[in-house]
Design a protein around this motif. Sequence first.
Motif, PDB file in Angstrom:
ATOM      1  N   CYS A  58      13.564   3.137 -12.884  1.00 34.63           N
ATOM      2  CA  CYS A  58      12.626   4.240 -12.918  1.00 34.63           C
ATOM      3  C   CYS A  58      11.346   3.711 -12.273  1.00 34.63           C
ATOM      4  O   CYS A  58      10.808   2.706 -12.709  1.00 34.63           O
ATOM      5  N   VAL A  59      10.897   4.356 -11.234  1.00 26.53           N
ATOM      6  CA  VAL A  59       9.724   3.837 -10.530  1.00 26.53           C
ATOM      7  C   VAL A  59       8.451   4.458 -11.091  1.00 26.53           C
ATOM      8  O   VAL A  59       8.295   5.675 -11.091  1.00 26.53           O
ATOM      9  N   HIS A  60       7.592   3.616 -11.610  1.00 30.42           N
ATOM     10  CA  HIS A  60       6.319   4.079 -12.164  1.00 30.42           C
ATOM     11  C   HIS A  60       5.189   3.742 -11.219  1.00 30.42           C
ATOM     12  O   HIS A  60       5.242   2.748 -10.507  1.00 30.42           O
ATOM     13  N   LEU A  61       4.188   4.574 -11.287  1.00 32.21           N
ATOM     14  CA  LEU A  61       3.009   4.337 -10.475  1.00 32.21           C
ATOM     15  C   LEU A  61       1.901   3.813 -11.382  1.00 32.21           C
ATOM     16  O   LEU A  61       1.561   4.450 -12.384  1.00 32.21           O
ATOM     17  N   PHE A  62       1.369   2.661 -11.033  1.00 31.38           N
ATOM     18  CA  PHE A  62       0.249   2.089 -11.782  1.00 31.38           C
ATOM     19  C   PHE A  62      -0.995   2.151 -10.917  1.00 31.38           C
ATOM     20  O   PHE A  62      -0.934   1.961  -9.704  1.00 31.38           O
ATOM     21  N   TYR A  63      -2.110   2.427 -11.586  1.00 27.01           N
ATOM     22  CA  TYR A  63      -3.357   2.623 -10.848  1.00 27.01           C
ATOM     23  C   TYR A  63      -4.488   1.817 -11.481  1.00 27.01           C
ATOM     24  O   TYR A  63      -4.633   1.789 -12.705  1.00 27.01           O
ATOM     25  N   CYS A  64      -5.260   1.166 -10.653  1.00 29.07           N
ATOM     26  CA  CYS A  64      -6.423   0.425 -11.138  1.00 29.07           C
ATOM     27  C   CYS A  64      -7.682   1.246 -10.869  1.00 29.07           C
ATOM     28  O   CYS A  64      -8.021   1.514  -9.716  1.00 29.07           O
ATOM     29  N   LYS A  65      -8.354   1.639 -11.975  1.00 30.15           N
ATOM     30  CA  LYS A  65      -9.574   2.436 -11.843  1.00 30.15           C
ATOM     31  C   LYS A  65     -10.701   1.594 -11.276  1.00 30.15           C
ATOM     32  O   LYS A  65     -11.626   2.091 -10.665  1.00 30.15           O
ATOM     33  N   ASN A  66     -10.629   0.308 -11.534  1.00 29.62           N
ATOM     34  CA  ASN A  66     -11.714  -0.581 -11.151  1.00 29.62           C
ATOM     35  C   ASN A  66     -11.858  -0.710  -9.635  1.00 29.62           C
ATOM     36  O   ASN A  66     -12.955  -0.661  -9.111  1.00 29.62           O
ATOM     37  N   CYS A  67     -10.740  -0.870  -8.943  1.00 28.82           N
ATOM     38  CA  CYS A  67     -10.845  -1.085  -7.497  1.00 28.82           C
ATOM     39  C   CYS A  67      -9.996  -0.101  -6.687  1.00 28.82           C
ATOM     40  O   CYS A  67      -9.783  -0.313  -5.502  1.00 28.82           O
ATOM     41  N   ASP A  68      -9.506   0.952  -7.344  1.00 31.45           N
ATOM     42  CA  ASP A  68      -8.802   2.016  -6.637  1.00 31.45           C
ATOM     43  C   ASP A  68      -7.547   1.504  -5.920  1.00 31.45           C
ATOM     44  O   ASP A  68      -7.248   1.880  -4.797  1.00 31.45           O
ATOM     45  N   HIS A  69      -6.828   0.664  -6.610  1.00 30.57           N
ATOM     46  CA  HIS A  69      -5.616   0.073  -6.042  1.00 30.57           C
ATOM     47  C   HIS A  69      -4.429   0.671  -6.785  1.00 30.57           C
ATOM     48  O   HIS A  69      -4.483   0.838  -7.997  1.00 30.57           O
ATOM     49  N   ASP A  70      -3.372   1.051  -6.075  1.00 31.64           N
ATOM     50  CA  ASP A  70      -2.200   1.501  -6.823  1.00 31.64           C
ATOM     51  C   ASP A  70      -0.951   0.765  -6.385  1.00 31.64           C
ATOM     52  O   ASP A  70      -0.888   0.149  -5.327  1.00 31.64           O
ATOM     53  N   LYS A  71       0.025   0.802  -7.258  1.00 30.93           N
ATOM     54  CA  LYS A  71       1.221   0.013  -7.041  1.00 30.93           C
ATOM     55  C   LYS A  71       2.410   0.720  -7.675  1.00 30.93           C
ATOM     56  O   LYS A  71       2.290   1.275  -8.767  1.00 30.93           O
ATOM     57  N   ARG A  72       3.535   0.723  -6.986  1.00 26.35           N
ATOM     58  CA  ARG A  72       4.765   1.257  -7.579  1.00 26.35           C
ATOM     59  C   ARG A  72       5.550   0.124  -8.198  1.00 26.35           C
ATOM     60  O   ARG A  72       5.739  -0.908  -7.561  1.00 26.35           O
TER      61      ARG A  72
END
Length: 80
Positions: A58-72
């Motif tokens: 299951c592919v989740h999307l993670f997001y960093c509020k601090n530096c606006d970086h996202d990762k699957r």
Amino acid sequence: MELVCPICNGMAIYLLKCSNCGKVMENRGTIGEFLDDYSPYLAMDITQQIDGVPYDQCVHLFYCKNCDHDKRVPIKKMRI
Ligand SMILES: [Zn+2]
Ligand SMILES: [Zn+2]
């Protein structure tokens, strides 16, 4: 037995640290849920990209509020 994602089912919490700044990233849900918020054109692109994801992930999307970086992140589903 059924294959389920432990995160979608609230059985586990996945804490991922941002590779840029080291802060804990936010789980924004699965790519599938995420598609609903976007235009059909973009959705099609993403769908094509995740076609290669194995059925037991299951592919989740993670997001960093601090530096606006996202990762699957592909999460391995568990058998229950
Ligand atoms: Zn999931
Ligand atoms: Zn960050």
